[in-house]
Motif scaffolding. Structure first.
Motif, PDB file in Angstrom:
ATOM      1  N   PHE A 282      53.251  12.675 -30.121  1.00  0.00           N
ATOM      2  CA  PHE A 282      53.315  13.022 -28.704  1.00  0.00           C
ATOM      3  C   PHE A 282      53.464  11.764 -27.856  1.00  0.00           C
ATOM      4  CE2 PHE A 282      51.475  13.921 -24.564  1.00  0.00           C
ATOM      5  CZ  PHE A 282      52.006  15.150 -24.237  1.00  0.00           C
ATOM      6  N   ASP A 283      52.624  10.766 -28.139  1.00  0.00           N
ATOM      7  CA  ASP A 283      52.666   9.523 -27.358  1.00  0.00           C
ATOM      8  C   ASP A 283      54.003   8.807 -27.487  1.00  0.00           C
ATOM      9  OD1 ASP A 283      50.091   9.813 -26.300  1.00  0.00           O
ATOM     10  OD2 ASP A 283      49.165   8.780 -27.996  1.00  0.00           O
ATOM     11  N   ASP A 284      54.581   8.801 -28.678  1.00  0.00           N
ATOM     12  CA  ASP A 284      55.887   8.158 -28.856  1.00  0.00           C
ATOM     13  C   ASP A 284      56.978   8.898 -28.093  1.00  0.00           C
ATOM     14  OD1 ASP A 284      54.801   6.158 -30.426  1.00  0.00           O
ATOM     15  OD2 ASP A 284      55.497   7.016 -32.335  1.00  0.00           O
ATOM     16  N   VAL A 285      56.920  10.224 -28.094  1.00  0.00           N
ATOM     17  CA  VAL A 285      57.921  11.010 -27.368  1.00  0.00           C
ATOM     18  C   VAL A 285      57.777  10.786 -25.866  1.00  0.00           C
ATOM     19  CG1 VAL A 285      58.768  13.339 -26.852  1.00  0.00           C
ATOM     20  CG2 VAL A 285      58.188  12.710 -29.216  1.00  0.00           C
TER      21      VAL A 285
ATOM     22  N   THR B 229      43.539  28.301 -27.093  1.00  0.00           N
ATOM     23  CA  THR B 229      44.082  26.971 -26.827  1.00  0.00           C
ATOM     24  C   THR B 229      45.586  27.079 -26.981  1.00  0.00           C
ATOM     25  OG1 THR B 229      42.102  25.826 -27.562  1.00  0.00           O
ATOM     26  CG2 THR B 229      44.161  24.568 -27.612  1.00  0.00           C
ATOM     27  N   VAL B 230      46.309  26.934 -25.883  1.00  0.00           N
ATOM     28  CA  VAL B 230      47.761  27.106 -25.882  1.00  0.00           C
ATOM     29  C   VAL B 230      48.460  25.865 -26.428  1.00  0.00           C
ATOM     30  CG1 VAL B 230      49.788  27.606 -24.456  1.00  0.00           C
ATOM     31  CG2 VAL B 230      47.594  28.678 -23.914  1.00  0.00           C
ATOM     32  N   PHE B 231      47.994  24.689 -26.009  1.00  0.00           N
ATOM     33  CA  PHE B 231      48.605  23.423 -26.416  1.00  0.00           C
ATOM     34  C   PHE B 231      47.533  22.449 -26.878  1.00  0.00           C
ATOM     35  CE2 PHE B 231      51.283  24.972 -22.863  1.00  0.00           C
ATOM     36  CZ  PHE B 231      52.495  25.104 -23.531  1.00  0.00           C
ATOM     37  N   VAL B 232      47.893  21.607 -27.842  1.00  0.00           N
ATOM     38  CA  VAL B 232      47.050  20.466 -28.163  1.00  0.00           C
ATOM     39  C   VAL B 232      47.185  19.471 -27.018  1.00  0.00           C
ATOM     40  CG1 VAL B 232      46.677  18.546 -29.780  1.00  0.00           C
ATOM     41  CG2 VAL B 232      47.321  20.818 -30.645  1.00  0.00           C
ATOM     42  N   ARG B 233      48.440  19.203 -26.647  1.00  0.00           N
ATOM     43  CA  ARG B 233      48.768  18.368 -25.487  1.00  0.00           C
ATOM     44  C   ARG B 233      50.069  18.892 -24.905  1.00  0.00           C
ATOM     45  NH1 ARG B 233      48.435  12.134 -27.154  1.00  0.00           N
ATOM     46  NH2 ARG B 233      48.551  11.836 -24.919  1.00  0.00           N
ATOM     47  N   ALA B 234      50.201  18.827 -23.582  1.00  0.00           N
ATOM     48  CA  ALA B 234      51.444  19.265 -22.940  1.00  0.00           C
ATOM     49  C   ALA B 234      51.528  18.673 -21.547  1.00  0.00           C
ATOM     50  CB  ALA B 234      51.504  20.791 -22.858  1.00  0.00           C
ATOM     51  N   ASP B 235      52.648  18.023 -21.282  1.00  0.00           N
ATOM     52  CA  ASP B 235      52.921  17.444 -19.967  1.00  0.00           C
ATOM     53  C   ASP B 235      54.324  17.835 -19.533  1.00  0.00           C
ATOM     54  OD1 ASP B 235      50.456  16.094 -19.903  1.00  0.00           O
ATOM     55  OD2 ASP B 235      51.293  14.284 -20.798  1.00  0.00           O
ATOM     56  N   VAL B 236      54.523  17.903 -18.226  1.00  0.00           N
ATOM     57  CA  VAL B 236      55.849  18.160 -17.660  1.00  0.00           C
ATOM     58  C   VAL B 236      56.173  17.012 -16.718  1.00  0.00           C
ATOM     59  CG1 VAL B 236      57.275  19.708 -16.280  1.00  0.00           C
ATOM     60  CG2 VAL B 236      55.513  20.667 -17.799  1.00  0.00           C
ATOM     61  N   TYR B 237      57.325  16.402 -16.934  1.00  0.00           N
ATOM     62  CA  TYR B 237      57.802  15.291 -16.109  1.00  0.00           C
ATOM     63  C   TYR B 237      58.836  15.810 -15.133  1.00  0.00           C
ATOM     64  CZ  TYR B 237      55.407  11.924 -18.979  1.00  0.00           C
ATOM     65  OH  TYR B 237      54.428  11.205 -19.600  1.00  0.00           O
TER      66      TYR B 237
ATOM     67  N   GLU C 223      59.756   8.580 -20.809  1.00  0.00           N
ATOM     68  CA  GLU C 223      59.615   7.752 -19.609  1.00  0.00           C
ATOM     69  C   GLU C 223      60.697   6.676 -19.562  1.00  0.00           C
ATOM     70  OE1 GLU C 223      55.544   6.451 -19.886  1.00  0.00           O
ATOM     71  OE2 GLU C 223      54.783   8.346 -19.078  1.00  0.00           O
ATOM     72  N   ASN C 224      60.961   6.061 -20.689  1.00  0.00           N
ATOM     73  CA  ASN C 224      62.014   5.036 -20.743  1.00  0.00           C
ATOM     74  C   ASN C 224      63.399   5.637 -20.537  1.00  0.00           C
ATOM     75  OD1 ASN C 224      60.568   2.577 -21.117  1.00  0.00           O
ATOM     76  ND2 ASN C 224      60.098   3.242 -23.189  1.00  0.00           N
ATOM     77  N   ALA C 225      63.656   6.787 -21.141  1.00  0.00           N
ATOM     78  CA  ALA C 225      64.969   7.422 -21.017  1.00  0.00           C
ATOM     79  C   ALA C 225      65.254   7.819 -19.567  1.00  0.00           C
ATOM     80  CB  ALA C 225      65.056   8.638 -21.936  1.00  0.00           C
TER      81      ALA C 225
END
Length: 147
Positions: free
Chosen positions: A31-34, A71-79, A39-41
């Motif tokens: 997740f962190d690598d993606v 629990t829907v997501f372990v981690r989830a963010d929207v940019y 962010e860079n892309a």
């Protein structure tokens, strides 16, 4: 040569899917690598991230408040971000394209497969919005080293 082999391995590790109006890619990258790649892309395109929503944290924090134990997501963010040039172009064709701005890309880990990360965006309608979709696809593919 080593970079080419690595890139080929990453391409095999990512799979694309289109369903329910969503284009998504699943990768073995963390997740962190993606997120770092995303962010860079985005910034590599000369764009500014307007906001980030921690959807996974919000759903987890509020699940008991709404009567759920899922629990829907372990981690989830929207940019969220926008392109002034591209937005102007598509809104000059049709001012109602405002409904698509800002553009969003999500990154998520699902509980049933926490060793994989999903990254994607919503599909856009045919016509001028396909240029926006192409931009989002390029950003997503760059984030997970498919381009």
């Amino acid at each position: 040569m080593k970079a080419l082999v690595l890139a080929a391995g990453l391409a095999v590790a990512a799979t694309a899917a289109a369903a329910d109006g969503v284009i998504s890619y699943t990768t073995d990258e963390s997740f962190d690598d993606v997120v770092f790649g995303l962010e860079n892309a985005i910034t590599d395109q000369g764009l500014v991230i307007d906001g980030m929503s921690h959807v996974g944290e919000m759903l987890e924090r509020t699940k008991a408040d709404v009567g759920s134990d899922v629990t829907v997501f372990v981690r989830a963010d929207v940019y969220s971000f926008c392109s002034a040039k591209l937005s102007r172009k598509v809104m000059e064709v049709n001012p109602m394209n405002i409904r698509f701005c800002p553009y969003d890309i999500f990154v998520a880990q699902l509980p049933d497969n926490p060793d994989q990360t999903v990254i994607g965006y919503r599909e856009f309608p045919e016509g001028e919005m396909q240029e926006v979709q192409a931009l989002l696809d390029a950003i997503v593919r760059s984030a997970i080293s498919l381009d």
